[in-house]
Scaffold this active site. Sequence first.
Site, PDB file in Angstrom:
ATOM      1  N   GLU A   1      -0.628  -1.121   9.475  1.00 15.45           N
ATOM      2  CA  GLU A   1      -1.095  -0.322  10.843  1.00 15.45           C
ATOM      3  C   GLU A   1      -1.434  -0.014  12.016  1.00 15.45           C
ATOM      4  OE1 GLU A   1      -5.130  -2.913  10.488  1.00 15.45           O
ATOM      5  OE2 GLU A   1      -4.846  -2.808   8.538  1.00 15.45           O
TER       6      GLU A   1
ATOM      7  N   HIS B   1      -7.681  16.077  -2.392  1.00 18.84           N
ATOM      8  CA  HIS B   1      -8.646  15.137  -1.398  1.00 18.84           C
ATOM      9  C   HIS B   1      -9.446  13.761  -1.553  1.00 18.84           C
ATOM     10  CE1 HIS B   1     -10.076  19.399  -1.630  1.00 18.84           C
ATOM     11  NE2 HIS B   1      -9.481  19.761  -2.289  1.00 18.84           N
TER      12      HIS B   1
ATOM     13  N   LYS C   1      -8.256 -13.412   4.002  1.00 14.92           N
ATOM     14  CA  LYS C   1      -7.149 -12.564   4.217  1.00 14.92           C
ATOM     15  C   LYS C   1      -6.018 -12.129   4.529  1.00 14.92           C
ATOM     16  CE  LYS C   1     -10.689  -9.496   5.614  1.00 14.92           C
ATOM     17  NZ  LYS C   1     -10.293  -8.526   6.272  1.00 14.92           N
TER      18      LYS C   1
ATOM     19  N   SER D   1      -6.292 -13.051   9.076  1.00 17.21           N
ATOM     20  CA  SER D   1      -7.377 -13.415  10.199  1.00 17.21           C
ATOM     21  C   SER D   1      -7.355 -15.056  10.190  1.00 17.21           C
ATOM     22  CB  SER D   1      -8.468 -13.317   9.289  1.00 17.21           C
ATOM     23  OG  SER D   1      -9.746 -13.216  10.196  1.00 17.21           O
TER      24      SER D   1
END
Length: 461
Positions: free
Chosen positions: A290, A156, A283, A277
């Site tokens: 992704e 979980h 970043k 970024s």
Amino acid sequence: MAQLWGGRFTKETDQLVYNFNASITFDQKFYREDMEGSMAHVKMLAAVGILTEKERDAILAGIEGILADVERGALVITSEYEDIHSFVEATLIDRIGDAGKKLHTGRSRNDQVALDMRLYTRKEIENLKGLVKDLLSVLHRLMKEHTDTYMPGFTHLQKAQPITLAHHFGAYMEMFKRDYDRLCDIYERMNYCPLGSGALAGTTYPLDRNMTAELLGFNGPTLNSMDSVSDRDYVIELLSAMSTIMMHLSRFSEEIIIWNSNEYRFVELDDAYSTGSSIMPQKKNPDIAELVRGKTGRVYGALMQILTTMKGIPLAYNKDMQEDKEFTFDAIDTVKGCLALFTGMIDTMTVNKDVMESSAKNGFTNATDAADYLVNRGVPFRDAHGIVGQLVLYCIDKNISLDDMSLEEYKTISPVFEADIYDAISLKTCVEKRETIGAPSKAAMEQVIAINEEYMKRIGE
Ligand code: ARG
């Protein structure tokens, strides 16, 4: 408009119809397979006496010339032809004259395209196997390196019990081993040659289907001509296997994204595999992971597309089946790209062992072992569960871990605890006591790693 079938028509095809019907923009991808299939066909036609040796040699030399010219860019495949089959035949006739007109004897584009698609996907299965093998060898190396790297195992997405990074990677090793085996199974099942099935009912020529099958490296000829021209099960199986590969890569990517986040810091992706970024200078984003996760949808889409296209097609060939190509090609290229990038990404990432270990320490991942300690001293498991629940509550309140409690504090909650509790719930003990095969202890992992070593040898690492 260059077509093979003008004879029975009195009117030109409408341009829009022509464009809608044509497949050359995408089936040119298997120009090589188309020509290899034609060459095998021609050799067989000569062997059974349908072509003379002279005709055979002229056609073979012609096709070889076309192939060489296409490969070196001297001959461009243009959309003035309906499909790759028409392009090759028309160019051949153009180059060698009448002998070229005999190429299509005893053949239909239906068995021709069925062959081309099989040859193409068969080749790509080998490429995919190579890429899965590369990923497996990186995982195998990482497993060997991290049998002592403790980390929390999750259920979980909550810390559950301590494991090692080798154990975690081992789970993916099993998934990708199954993926590899699935690709091998598909290859074996699909490796039969449809050539010689004609349009749907075979041909009246005395073709030697065993010979073409053998020349093209198949196990033998397919056994039903109607099925042969309309079977795309192997495309579906391949897309299904690739969807499963993507599902595994996507789950793994999701974990890498979480582990690489500022909150977790379990791993750090290499600069070469991260992106920045345009506005936030600090970043460093896991875009590759992704994108792999995102591209999974694209591959599932291809599987759904072909399943849906095939579901209502009566025997035998129908033009719907031309739709087996674009999404399949796209899916193959997508999966190959994802496998290569993902492998590079995990091969170069840094593992923050200390962060993983302290995360395992701070999340009560040893609570089950504390309960087992009590059980081993005669406390019924349900009571032990309750006692350790109280310990956890006490620790949460004081913001400490079970290892930080004094023996006195332990004894206030249960007098059964003795000084050996600390050793019993240490991270090392928690992991090393789990010794059955498949469990995370170093001894158990080493057994699995030895089995994997054999597996890697067998698949020819
Ligand atoms: N372009 C077609 C396909 O990909 C080739 C087979 C054409 N056969 C036919 N009977 N129209 O399926």
